[in-house]
Design an enzyme around this catalytic site. Structure first.
Site, PDB file in Angstrom:
ATOM      1  N   TRP A   1      -2.598  -2.849  -1.640  1.00 29.70           N
ATOM      2  CA  TRP A   1      -2.591  -4.480  -1.769  1.00 29.70           C
ATOM      3  C   TRP A   1      -3.336  -4.913  -0.715  1.00 29.70           C
ATOM      4  O   TRP A   1      -3.042  -4.948   0.479  1.00 29.70           O
ATOM      5  CB  TRP A   1      -0.722  -4.493  -1.466  1.00 29.70           C
ATOM      6  CG  TRP A   1      -0.549  -5.866  -1.814  1.00 29.70           C
ATOM      7  CD1 TRP A   1       0.098  -6.418  -3.030  1.00 29.70           C
ATOM      8  CD2 TRP A   1      -0.365  -6.865  -0.814  1.00 29.70           C
ATOM      9  NE1 TRP A   1       0.567  -7.681  -2.655  1.00 29.70           N
ATOM     10  CE2 TRP A   1       0.533  -8.121  -1.496  1.00 29.70           C
ATOM     11  CE3 TRP A   1      -0.696  -6.938   0.539  1.00 29.70           C
ATOM     12  CZ2 TRP A   1       0.501  -9.253  -0.926  1.00 29.70           C
ATOM     13  CZ3 TRP A   1      -0.318  -8.321   0.971  1.00 29.70           C
ATOM     14  CH2 TRP A   1       0.241  -9.366   0.409  1.00 29.70           C
TER      15      TRP A   1
ATOM     16  N   GLU B   1       8.470 -14.719 -10.317  1.00 26.15           N
ATOM     17  CA  GLU B   1       7.931 -13.212 -10.062  1.00 26.15           C
ATOM     18  C   GLU B   1       7.270 -12.737 -11.413  1.00 26.15           C
ATOM     19  O   GLU B   1       5.993 -12.533 -11.103  1.00 26.15           O
ATOM     20  CB  GLU B   1       8.911 -12.410  -9.607  1.00 26.15           C
ATOM     21  CG  GLU B   1       9.542 -12.512  -7.982  1.00 26.15           C
ATOM     22  CD  GLU B   1      10.520 -11.532  -7.949  1.00 26.15           C
ATOM     23  OE1 GLU B   1      10.276 -10.805  -6.875  1.00 26.15           O
ATOM     24  OE2 GLU B   1      11.381 -11.356  -8.553  1.00 26.15           O
TER      25      GLU B   1
ATOM     26  N   ASN C   1      -1.588   2.213   5.617  1.00 24.69           N
ATOM     27  CA  ASN C   1      -0.534   1.051   5.389  1.00 24.69           C
ATOM     28  C   ASN C   1      -0.507   0.366   6.586  1.00 24.69           C
ATOM     29  O   ASN C   1      -0.119   0.905   7.404  1.00 24.69           O
ATOM     30  CB  ASN C   1       0.713   1.730   4.550  1.00 24.69           C
ATOM     31  CG  ASN C   1       1.726   0.803   4.271  1.00 24.69           C
ATOM     32  OD1 ASN C   1       1.027  -0.412   4.124  1.00 24.69           O
ATOM     33  ND2 ASN C   1       2.865   1.047   4.183  1.00 24.69           N
ATOM     34  N   GLY C   2      -0.527  -1.115   6.392  1.00 26.09           N
ATOM     35  CA  GLY C   2      -0.235  -1.735   7.695  1.00 26.09           C
ATOM     36  C   GLY C   2      -1.321  -2.582   8.020  1.00 26.09           C
ATOM     37  O   GLY C   2      -2.214  -2.964   7.404  1.00 26.09           O
TER      38      GLY C   2
ATOM     39  N   GLU D   1      18.274 -16.705  -7.592  1.00 24.20           N
ATOM     40  CA  GLU D   1      17.754 -15.450  -7.776  1.00 24.20           C
ATOM     41  C   GLU D   1      17.176 -15.411  -9.497  1.00 24.20           C
ATOM     42  O   GLU D   1      16.158 -15.209  -9.575  1.00 24.20           O
ATOM     43  CB  GLU D   1      18.902 -14.466  -7.755  1.00 24.20           C
ATOM     44  CG  GLU D   1      18.728 -12.957  -8.430  1.00 24.20           C
ATOM     45  CD  GLU D   1      17.269 -12.470  -7.538  1.00 24.20           C
ATOM     46  OE1 GLU D   1      16.955 -12.887  -6.538  1.00 24.20           O
ATOM     47  OE2 GLU D   1      16.904 -11.078  -7.731  1.00 24.20           O
TER      48      GLU D   1
ATOM     49  N   HIS E   1      18.774 -36.390  -5.480  1.00 19.25           N
ATOM     50  CA  HIS E   1      18.053 -36.564  -4.232  1.00 19.25           C
ATOM     51  C   HIS E   1      16.558 -36.552  -4.303  1.00 19.25           C
ATOM     52  O   HIS E   1      16.081 -36.312  -3.112  1.00 19.25           O
ATOM     53  CB  HIS E   1      18.808 -36.065  -3.059  1.00 19.25           C
ATOM     54  CG  HIS E   1      20.286 -36.585  -2.866  1.00 19.25           C
ATOM     55  ND1 HIS E   1      20.622 -37.761  -2.529  1.00 19.25           N
ATOM     56  CD2 HIS E   1      21.414 -35.818  -3.172  1.00 19.25           C
ATOM     57  CE1 HIS E   1      22.089 -37.797  -2.730  1.00 19.25           C
ATOM     58  NE2 HIS E   1      22.382 -36.920  -2.928  1.00 19.25           N
TER      59      HIS E   1
ATOM     60  N   LYS F   1       6.231  -4.286  -4.047  1.00 20.60           N
ATOM     61  CA  LYS F   1       7.714  -4.013  -3.843  1.00 20.60           C
ATOM     62  C   LYS F   1       8.374  -3.995  -2.415  1.00 20.60           C
ATOM     63  O   LYS F   1       9.257  -4.523  -2.155  1.00 20.60           O
ATOM     64  CB  LYS F   1       8.176  -2.893  -4.529  1.00 20.60           C
ATOM     65  CG  LYS F   1       9.664  -2.673  -4.718  1.00 20.60           C
ATOM     66  CD  LYS F   1      10.198  -1.812  -5.750  1.00 20.60           C
ATOM     67  CE  LYS F   1      11.670  -2.038  -5.824  1.00 20.60           C
ATOM     68  NZ  LYS F   1      12.127  -3.473  -6.188  1.00 20.60           N
TER      69      LYS F   1
ATOM     70  N   CYS G   1       0.812  -1.103  -0.049  1.00 18.42           N
ATOM     71  CA  CYS G   1      -0.072  -0.081   0.126  1.00 18.42           C
ATOM     72  C   CYS G   1       0.789   1.256   0.019  1.00 18.42           C
ATOM     73  O   CYS G   1       1.949   1.338   0.703  1.00 18.42           O
ATOM     74  CB  CYS G   1      -0.985   0.080   1.165  1.00 18.42           C
ATOM     75  SG  CYS G   1      -2.198  -1.286   1.382  1.00 18.42           S
TER      76      CYS G   1
ATOM     77  N   ARG H   1       3.768  -0.267  -4.716  1.00 20.46           N
ATOM     78  CA  ARG H   1       3.551  -0.927  -3.530  1.00 20.46           C
ATOM     79  C   ARG H   1       2.340  -1.914  -3.313  1.00 20.46           C
ATOM     80  O   ARG H   1       1.959  -2.257  -2.334  1.00 20.46           O
ATOM     81  CB  ARG H   1       3.637   0.342  -2.523  1.00 20.46           C
ATOM     82  CG  ARG H   1       4.818   1.265  -2.576  1.00 20.46           C
ATOM     83  CD  ARG H   1       4.673   2.279  -1.415  1.00 20.46           C
ATOM     84  NE  ARG H   1       4.568   1.830  -0.209  1.00 20.46           N
ATOM     85  CZ  ARG H   1       5.578   1.449   0.812  1.00 20.46           C
ATOM     86  NH1 ARG H   1       6.821   1.961   0.207  1.00 20.46           N
ATOM     87  NH2 ARG H   1       5.507   1.249   1.809  1.00 20.46           N
TER      88      ARG H   1
ATOM     89  N   LYS I   1      13.284 -14.330 -10.190  1.00 16.81           N
ATOM     90  CA  LYS I   1      12.991 -13.655 -11.038  1.00 16.81           C
ATOM     91  C   LYS I   1      12.013 -14.059 -12.258  1.00 16.81           C
ATOM     92  O   LYS I   1      11.045 -13.503 -12.505  1.00 16.81           O
ATOM     93  CB  LYS I   1      14.274 -12.976 -11.978  1.00 16.81           C
ATOM     94  CG  LYS I   1      15.461 -12.141 -11.308  1.00 16.81           C
ATOM     95  CD  LYS I   1      14.968 -10.914 -11.140  1.00 16.81           C
ATOM     96  CE  LYS I   1      14.026 -10.623  -9.877  1.00 16.81           C
ATOM     97  NZ  LYS I   1      14.517 -10.331  -8.696  1.00 16.81           N
TER      98      LYS I   1
HETATM   99  C1  G6P Z   1       9.625  -8.022  -1.749  1.00 18.61           C
HETATM  100  C2  G6P Z   1      10.034  -7.583  -3.395  1.00 18.61           C
HETATM  101  C3  G6P Z   1      11.407  -8.400  -3.578  1.00 18.61           C
HETATM  102  C4  G6P Z   1      12.471  -8.134  -2.296  1.00 18.61           C
HETATM  103  C5  G6P Z   1      11.838  -8.295  -1.099  1.00 18.61           C
HETATM  104  C6  G6P Z   1      12.683  -7.994   0.143  1.00 18.61           C
HETATM  105  O1  G6P Z   1       9.353  -9.232  -2.022  1.00 18.61           O
HETATM  106  O2  G6P Z   1       9.172  -7.736  -4.268  1.00 18.61           O
HETATM  107  O3  G6P Z   1      11.982  -7.933  -4.833  1.00 18.61           O
HETATM  108  O4  G6P Z   1      13.521  -8.590  -2.838  1.00 18.61           O
HETATM  109  O5  G6P Z   1      10.477  -7.819  -0.989  1.00 18.61           O
HETATM  110  O6  G6P Z   1      12.777  -6.427   0.146  1.00 18.61           O
HETATM  111  P1  G6P Z   1      13.988  -5.662   0.694  1.00 18.61           P
HETATM  112  O7  G6P Z   1      13.305  -4.307   0.322  1.00 18.61           O
HETATM  113  O8  G6P Z   1      13.999  -5.525   2.078  1.00 18.61           O
HETATM  114  O9  G6P Z   1      15.131  -5.735  -0.174  1.00 18.61           O
END
Ligand code: G6P
Length: 610
Positions: free
Chosen positions: A76, A489, A102-103, A482, A505, A605, A2, A27, A486
């Site tokens: 969100w 996501e 937000n929260g 990673e 395994h 994000k 949010c 957000r 990616k």
């Molecule tokens: C969210 C984002 C990720 C990020 C993670 C941790 O899930 O979508 O891209 O890696 O948060 O965020 P930070 O700001 O703590 O690196």
């Protein structure tokens, strides 16, 4: 999660609020809303399910709402599905209070029951409506008193923006465990979850701390503690360029940010190298503290955690100290073994991720020293750490992180070299070799990025596979984690990353004709071992897309169907290069599949709820 904005000044508020929200949409983007108060029109609230554009169209870019004060929100969903009625602002029963939040208000159910027993009618499923109704319940003509009582009654995390029809010249802001920034303009004041919403209007800001309440009018701004005692706040100047938060001709923020990586790494690394040595001015730990350190915990979430996985290999090798990398959400509740000799290295792009913040506070409570790697200047994690090392990546807007990952990793090398130097655990030749290769990373990345069409071609071959695996050993495994994240996501393809030696395994049972296996075989001495694992999956019908350094590409192509080759470098630096083709592969795969790359479904994000 949010985004919230607020404006009080002399101009029409609605277009400013919508513009601010457009920069916060990353957000959360399942619904949006604004409340504006105007002398003639009174309290006007507009909300719409869907992207911000739906709301914009509905209120003609804000032109049909009139008034110079208002709040806005992009959501969100936590409590209650995305819908018009669950969108914020939430309004009290008689329309006096409009609240954006937000929260999560944790005791919302009991408060809702209590208010209902007092005859209050609720219309939404949100926890936020409780705050709006409670304000009304406590309001007896004094706005600040009603706010104070409300905040002492609710439990949980909040950044709140409050507009009250009885006090149409002022906004109230309040925070606990969710970020909130105040901006100082000419004849105007602003509030926002993130500085990117403000930089078009002002560079002078201050961060609210937990428990603080702010009162904003066009000409004044007061900050109070939770008992309404005045608090002095320091102003900070933000020097991010507005262009950094815009797409600048690229189709998506993600590809723009991928392309920005060489420069972001240069900015992060260069100022910290003097006379052939790494110098970390922001590092507060003494040699003695380092020598006595019993263990190093790396704490993070998401991609930052993946940097931590690579960092474990790198730092253990360089410092010869035990390093544990742990997910922040697990660390909080696992009764960790922490002493005064423990160092917690906290990694976070936003500096606001709630689990990371809570884990960091727990580590400190148990006695650890905290060093953080953060991108957002002034964020909560940065402010609460003993030392903070900033990644100078500039604002990152795409939900899927790229340049933050790369710069965090660059800072890990800097820390490794700096501490190894202090501890005397690395000989000079090796130190020089790693440092000079670190400085060459940006140029080598430029070479990789120049050939990005090769990766686009591979994505066009494989984009329709239902499942993909990423295998590798050691640092390649960290990169695989990673790469797989990616892909998941932004392309929604099922994917897993596995340590190449562990595949047999159990997970190898999932390999069948048509499965794509991305085999990362960059890591020097383990090249042959990973190739053997690639042969194993190939024999079971998988297609293999390999990645290795140029000098080994021909070797790998004997096994792999296709090979991505990257410039040679010191083996320890390979993740910095190898991760970029992985980002590009995910990007072009998602592009082929027509996905909404910058705003993938269900994600946000900045994750400020548990
Ligand atoms: C969210 C984002 C990720 C990020 C993670 C941790 O899930 O979508 O891209 O890696 O948060 O965020 P930070 O700001 O703590 O690196």
């Amino acid at each position: 999660m949010c985004g919230i904005v607020g404006y009080v000044g002399r101009e029409e508020a609605a277009p400013i609020l919508l513009d601010g929200l457009s920069r916060l949409e990353y957000r959360g983007y399942d619904s949006a809303g604004v409340a504006v108060y105007g002398k003639e029109a009174g309290m006007q609230v507009a909300k719409a399910k869907g992207r911000l554009q739906v709301l914009c169209d509905q209120i003609q870019g804000g032109n049909i709402l009139h008034g110079a004060i208002g709040v806005g929100h992009t959501r969100w969903a936590t409590h209650g599905a995305p819908s018009d009625v669950n969108s914020h602002p939430q309004v009290s029963e008689n329309g006096r209070f409009a609240v954006v939040h937000n929260g999560i208000i944790e005791n919302y159910a009991e408060l809702r029951e209590f208010l209902q027993s007092e005859g209050v009618q609720f219309v939404s499923d949100t926890d936020t409506e409780v705050a709006a109704q409670l304000l009304e319940y406590y309001y007896q003509g004094n706005l600040l008193e009603a706010v104070e009582r409300t905040l002492h009654t609710i439990r949980g995390a909040y950044a709140l923006g409050i507009l009250c029809a009885d006090c149409p010249d002022r906004l109230i802001a309040a925070r606990k465990d969710s970020p909130l920034i105040l901006g100082f303009g000419a004849g105007a004041h602003y509030l926002a979850s993130d500085v990117t919403a403000l930089i078009k209007y002002t560079r002078e800001v201050c961060w609210l701390d937990d428990g603080e309440i702010a009162e904003l009018t066009a000409d004044h701004l007061w900050v109070y503690d939770a008992y309404l005692r005045p608090v002095e706040k320091e102003h900070r100047h933000v020097d991010w360029e507005i262009s950094a938060a815009e797409k600048g001709g690229y189709e998506h923020f993600m590809i723009k940010e991928i392309m920005e990586q060489p420069e972001a790494i240069r900015k992060t690394v260069s100022p910290r190298i003097r006379d052939g040595r790494v110098v970390l001015d922001d590092w507060q730990l003494t040699v003695r503290e380092l020598e006595e350190m019993d263990r190093l915990y790396i704490i993070a979430c998401g991609s930052s955690y993946h940097v931590g996985v690579a960092a474990k290999y790198i730092l253990e090798k360089l410092l010869r100290k035990p390093v544990e990398v742990t997910l922040a959400s697990e660390f909080r509740y696992c009764d960790p073994i922490v002493s005064e000799r423990t160092l917690a290295l906290v990694i976070s792009q936003s500096g606001e991720t709630i689990d990371t913040l809570a884990a960091m506070r727990e580590a400190r409570r148990l006695g650890a020293k905290v060093v953080s790697i953060v991108n957002v200047v002034g964020s909560t994690i940065a402010r609460e750490s003993d030392s903070v090392l900033y990644t100078w990546a500039g604002p990152e807007i795409a939900v899927a992180t790229t340049k933050a990952y790369s710069t965090q990793l660059a800072v890990i090398y800097l820390i490794g070299l700096y501490c190894a130097d202090l501890l005397g655990t690395l000989d000079r030749t090796e130190y020089d070799a790693i440092l000079s290769e670190l400085q060459r990373v940006p140029d080598k990345l430029e070479e990789i990025l120049k050939d990005r069409e090769d990766i686009q071609y591979f994505a066009s071959l494989y984009f329709n596979r239902p499942s993909m695996f990423f295998i590798g050993r050691n640092l390649d495994y960290a990169v695989g984690l990673e790469g797989s994240l990616k892909l998941k996501e932004i392309s929604y393809i099922h994917s897993e990353a596995y340590a190449a030696g562990e595949l047999k395994h159990g997970t190898i049972s999932l390999i069948e004709p048509g499965t794509l296996v991305v085999a990362l075989a960059g890591c020097g001495p383990l090249f042959e071992k990973t190739v053997s694992n690639a042969v194993e999956v190939k024999s079971r019908g998988a297609d293999v897309l390999g990645l290795t350094t140029r000098d080994r590409a021909a070797d790998l192509s004997r096994t792999a169907d296709d090979v991505i080759s990257i410039p040679e470098t010191h083996p320890m630096l390979l993740p910095s290069l190898a991760v970029v083709p992985m980002q590009l592969f995910a990007y072009y795969t998602a592009l082929q599949r027509g996905c909404d790359i910058d705003k993938p479904r269900n994600l946000a994000k900045s994750v400020t709820v548990e």
